[in-house]
Write a protein that holds these residues in place. Sequence first.
Motif, PDB file in Angstrom:
ATOM      1  N   HIS A 191       0.826  -1.212   0.000  1.00 14.55           N
ATOM      2  CA  HIS A 191       0.000   0.000   0.000  1.00 14.55           C
ATOM      3  C   HIS A 191       0.860   1.261   0.000  1.00 14.55           C
ATOM      4  CE1 HIS A 191      -3.605  -2.324   0.401  1.00 14.55           C
ATOM      5  NE2 HIS A 191      -3.223  -2.847   1.551  1.00 14.55           N
ATOM      6  N   ASN A 192       1.957   1.226   0.743  1.00 16.64           N
ATOM      7  CA  ASN A 192       2.836   2.391   0.803  1.00 16.64           C
ATOM      8  C   ASN A 192       3.496   2.650  -0.540  1.00 16.64           C
ATOM      9  OD1 ASN A 192       3.946   4.565   2.323  1.00 16.64           O
ATOM     10  ND2 ASN A 192       5.894   3.485   2.259  1.00 16.64           N
ATOM     11  N   PHE A 193       3.803   1.601  -1.282  1.00 18.17           N
ATOM     12  CA  PHE A 193       4.356   1.782  -2.627  1.00 18.17           C
ATOM     13  C   PHE A 193       3.415   2.649  -3.456  1.00 18.17           C
ATOM     14  CE2 PHE A 193       3.967   0.401  -7.082  1.00 18.17           C
ATOM     15  CZ  PHE A 193       5.177   0.895  -7.560  1.00 18.17           C
ATOM     16  N   PHE A 194       2.138   2.282  -3.496  1.00 18.54           N
ATOM     17  CA  PHE A 194       1.177   3.032  -4.300  1.00 18.54           C
ATOM     18  C   PHE A 194       0.956   4.448  -3.760  1.00 18.54           C
ATOM     19  CE2 PHE A 194      -0.118  -1.374  -5.424  1.00 18.54           C
ATOM     20  CZ  PHE A 194       0.084  -1.269  -6.783  1.00 18.54           C
ATOM     21  N   ARG A 195       0.862   4.587  -2.446  1.00 16.09           N
ATOM     22  CA  ARG A 195       0.636   5.924  -1.854  1.00 16.09           C
ATOM     23  C   ARG A 195       1.783   6.872  -2.140  1.00 16.09           C
ATOM     24  NH1 ARG A 195      -1.795   3.097   2.948  1.00 16.09           N
ATOM     25  NH2 ARG A 195       0.358   2.827   3.602  1.00 16.09           N
ATOM     26  N   THR A 196       3.015   6.416  -1.892  1.00 17.33           N
ATOM     27  CA  THR A 196       4.159   7.317  -2.090  1.00 17.33           C
ATOM     28  C   THR A 196       4.403   7.584  -3.568  1.00 17.33           C
ATOM     29  OG1 THR A 196       5.660   5.442  -1.788  1.00 17.33           O
ATOM     30  CG2 THR A 196       5.319   6.877   0.115  1.00 17.33           C
ATOM     31  N   ARG A 197       4.181   6.588  -4.408  1.00 17.67           N
ATOM     32  CA  ARG A 197       4.310   6.799  -5.861  1.00 17.67           C
ATOM     33  C   ARG A 197       3.326   7.869  -6.323  1.00 17.67           C
ATOM     34  NH1 ARG A 197       1.348   2.787  -9.607  1.00 17.67           N
ATOM     35  NH2 ARG A 197      -0.252   3.954  -8.533  1.00 17.67           N
ATOM     36  N   ASP A 198       2.062   7.731  -5.912  1.00 18.13           N
ATOM     37  CA  ASP A 198       1.036   8.689  -6.329  1.00 18.13           C
ATOM     38  C   ASP A 198       1.300  10.076  -5.762  1.00 18.13           C
ATOM     39  OD1 ASP A 198      -0.107   6.580  -7.667  1.00 18.13           O
ATOM     40  OD2 ASP A 198      -1.747   6.304  -6.219  1.00 18.13           O
ATOM     41  N   LEU A 199       1.727  10.140  -4.507  1.00 17.44           N
ATOM     42  CA  LEU A 199       2.019  11.435  -3.900  1.00 17.44           C
ATOM     43  C   LEU A 199       3.187  12.123  -4.607  1.00 17.44           C
ATOM     44  CD1 LEU A 199       1.373  13.510  -1.752  1.00 17.44           C
ATOM     45  CD2 LEU A 199       2.817  12.218  -0.164  1.00 17.44           C
ATOM     46  N   SER A 200       4.206  11.351  -5.009  1.00 19.40           N
ATOM     47  CA  SER A 200       5.341  11.954  -5.726  1.00 19.40           C
ATOM     48  C   SER A 200       4.884  12.541  -7.054  1.00 19.40           C
ATOM     49  CB  SER A 200       6.461  10.934  -5.935  1.00 19.40           C
ATOM     50  OG  SER A 200       6.125   9.990  -6.923  1.00 19.40           O
ATOM     51  N   ASN A 201       3.969  11.850  -7.731  1.00 15.20           N
ATOM     52  CA  ASN A 201       3.455  12.360  -9.007  1.00 15.20           C
ATOM     53  C   ASN A 201       2.636  13.629  -8.814  1.00 15.20           C
ATOM     54  OD1 ASN A 201       4.662  10.245 -10.366  1.00 15.20           O
ATOM     55  ND2 ASN A 201       2.832   8.969 -10.298  1.00 15.20           N
ATOM     56  N   VAL A 202       1.810  13.655  -7.785  1.00 15.46           N
ATOM     57  CA  VAL A 202       1.011  14.859  -7.500  1.00 15.46           C
ATOM     58  C   VAL A 202       1.928  16.024  -7.162  1.00 15.46           C
ATOM     59  CG1 VAL A 202      -0.603  15.899  -5.852  1.00 15.46           C
ATOM     60  CG2 VAL A 202      -1.061  13.621  -6.765  1.00 15.46           C
ATOM     61  N   LEU A 203       2.900  15.774  -6.299  1.00 15.98           N
ATOM     62  CA  LEU A 203       3.826  16.837  -5.900  1.00 15.98           C
ATOM     63  C   LEU A 203       4.614  17.363  -7.096  1.00 15.98           C
ATOM     64  CD1 LEU A 203       4.996  18.488  -3.574  1.00 15.98           C
ATOM     65  CD2 LEU A 203       6.593  16.608  -3.145  1.00 15.98           C
ATOM     66  N   ALA A 204       5.055  16.458  -7.952  1.00 18.35           N
ATOM     67  CA  ALA A 204       5.833  16.865  -9.132  1.00 18.35           C
ATOM     68  C   ALA A 204       5.028  17.761 -10.062  1.00 18.35           C
ATOM     69  CB  ALA A 204       6.333  15.639  -9.892  1.00 18.35           C
ATOM     70  N   THR A 205       3.722  17.570 -10.129  1.00 13.79           N
ATOM     71  CA  THR A 205       2.915  18.405 -11.020  1.00 13.79           C
ATOM     72  C   THR A 205       2.694  19.803 -10.460  1.00 13.79           C
ATOM     73  OG1 THR A 205       0.822  17.618 -10.099  1.00 13.79           O
ATOM     74  CG2 THR A 205       1.680  16.445 -12.010  1.00 13.79           C
ATOM     75  N   VAL A 206       2.817  19.966  -9.137  1.00 10.31           N
ATOM     76  CA  VAL A 206       2.582  21.288  -8.561  1.00 10.31           C
ATOM     77  C   VAL A 206       3.856  22.115  -8.451  1.00 10.31           C
ATOM     78  CG1 VAL A 206       0.879  22.181  -6.945  1.00 10.31           C
ATOM     79  CG2 VAL A 206       1.598  19.843  -6.708  1.00 10.31           C
ATOM     80  N   ILE A 207       4.985  21.461  -8.570  1.00  4.50           N
ATOM     81  CA  ILE A 207       6.266  22.161  -8.406  1.00  4.50           C
ATOM     82  C   ILE A 207       6.752  22.690  -9.751  1.00  4.50           C
ATOM     83  CG2 ILE A 207       8.695  21.787  -7.848  1.00  4.50           C
ATOM     84  CD1 ILE A 207       7.814  19.844  -5.729  1.00  4.50           C
ATOM     85  N   ASP A 208       7.374  23.858  -9.724  1.00  2.15           N
ATOM     86  CA  ASP A 208       7.984  24.405 -10.935  1.00  2.15           C
ATOM     87  C   ASP A 208       9.188  23.540 -11.281  1.00  2.15           C
ATOM     88  OD1 ASP A 208       9.796  27.518 -11.655  1.00  2.15           O
ATOM     89  OD2 ASP A 208       9.167  25.870 -12.943  1.00  2.15           O
ATOM     90  N   GLN A 209       9.083  22.755 -12.346  1.00  2.00           N
ATOM     91  CA  GLN A 209      10.144  21.829 -12.719  1.00  2.00           C
ATOM     92  C   GLN A 209      11.406  22.538 -13.222  1.00  2.00           C
ATOM     93  OE1 GLN A 209      10.172  18.473 -12.143  1.00  2.00           O
ATOM     94  NE2 GLN A 209       8.308  18.945 -11.031  1.00  2.00           N
ATOM     95  N   GLY A 210      11.339  23.832 -13.399  1.00  3.21           N
ATOM     96  CA  GLY A 210      12.511  24.574 -13.838  1.00  3.21           C
ATOM     97  C   GLY A 210      13.537  24.742 -12.732  1.00  3.21           C
ATOM     98  N   GLN A 211      13.165  24.437 -11.499  1.00  6.96           N
ATOM     99  CA  GLN A 211      14.090  24.575 -10.379  1.00  6.96           C
ATOM    100  C   GLN A 211      14.551  23.202  -9.941  1.00  6.96           C
ATOM    101  OE1 GLN A 211      12.224  26.736  -7.242  1.00  6.96           O
ATOM    102  NE2 GLN A 211      11.485  28.352  -8.581  1.00  6.96           N
ATOM    103  N   LEU A 212      15.822  22.896 -10.160  1.00  2.00           N
ATOM    104  CA  LEU A 212      16.359  21.588  -9.809  1.00  2.00           C
ATOM    105  C   LEU A 212      16.136  21.279  -8.332  1.00  2.00           C
ATOM    106  CD1 LEU A 212      17.932  19.075 -10.653  1.00  2.00           C
ATOM    107  CD2 LEU A 212      20.020  20.281 -10.087  1.00  2.00           C
ATOM    108  N   MET A 213      16.315  22.291  -7.485  1.00  2.00           N
ATOM    109  CA  MET A 213      16.195  22.060  -6.049  1.00  2.00           C
ATOM    110  C   MET A 213      14.797  21.578  -5.688  1.00  2.00           C
ATOM    111  SD  MET A 213      17.999  22.040  -3.465  1.00  2.00           S
ATOM    112  CE  MET A 213      17.698  21.809  -1.742  1.00  2.00           C
ATOM    113  N   SER A 214      13.786  21.942  -6.466  1.00  2.00           N
ATOM    114  CA  SER A 214      12.425  21.552  -6.135  1.00  2.00           C
ATOM    115  C   SER A 214      12.178  20.067  -6.385  1.00  2.00           C
ATOM    116  CB  SER A 214      11.430  22.389  -6.935  1.00  2.00           C
ATOM    117  OG  SER A 214      11.566  22.107  -8.305  1.00  2.00           O
ATOM    118  N   ASN A 215      13.098  19.411  -7.063  1.00  2.00           N
ATOM    119  CA  ASN A 215      12.916  17.987  -7.360  1.00  2.00           C
ATOM    120  C   ASN A 215      13.146  17.081  -6.160  1.00  2.00           C
ATOM    121  OD1 ASN A 215      12.239  18.306 -10.033  1.00  2.00           O
ATOM    122  ND2 ASN A 215      14.346  18.250 -10.725  1.00  2.00           N
ATOM    123  N   PHE A 216      13.739  17.622  -5.082  1.00  2.00           N
ATOM    124  CA  PHE A 216      14.096  16.715  -4.006  1.00  2.00           C
ATOM    125  C   PHE A 216      12.884  16.087  -3.331  1.00  2.00           C
ATOM    126  CE2 PHE A 216      13.649  20.549  -1.434  1.00  2.00           C
ATOM    127  CZ  PHE A 216      13.107  20.066  -0.248  1.00  2.00           C
ATOM    128  N   GLY A 217      11.740  16.764  -3.271  1.00  2.00           N
ATOM    129  CA  GLY A 217      10.542  16.189  -2.652  1.00  2.00           C
ATOM    130  C   GLY A 217       9.999  15.006  -3.436  1.00  2.00           C
TER     131      GLY A 217
END
Length: 161
Positions: free
Chosen positions: A11-37
């Motif tokens: 279950h944690n695999f799916f939760r963390t995978r999905d959360l990483s995808n959601v977070l990645a869509t809200v972050i400005d991908q132009g900033q490398l530092m923002s990728n750490f989350g």
Amino acid sequence: MLISQRDDHRHNFFRTRDLSNVLATVIDQGQLMSNFGPSLLRFYAAESGLKFLLNRTEKVPFEYEVADQNLPLDSVASFPGRIEGYSHDLPRMLSRLKVSAATVNVPAGPFKVVKGYKNGQQFALKGAHEAWRYGLEVDAGDQVQLERFLTDVIAYVEAEI
């Protein structure tokens, strides 16, 4: 020590995978530092998924499973090959699962921190989660390699689950 069972890892695999995808869509991908989350969440998703697969397919036990057999505590702590012994070592888990390099190409490293405490620090793949957890900036080329690796691991786990 907290105990998480095999299905908790699934279950944690799916939760963390999905959360990483959601977070990645809200972050400005132009900033490398923002990728750490998102990177940190992908790492933990990959780790949870691989531990689930090790237990299910390779029958590597969790420590609680060994403890449930009423063995003395000192034998539980030294039980060879339990899931907890893999820690954050994704390449070792992939090796035990006999995943081919064609499926998941494990980058060799070492990888480098370019911004943060002691610029130029180097780390192995199993330490990538620490760089992201502490908000250190990873070399751009290394970051791309690590992200590609995590994407491959997640795809492998998705296909196996």
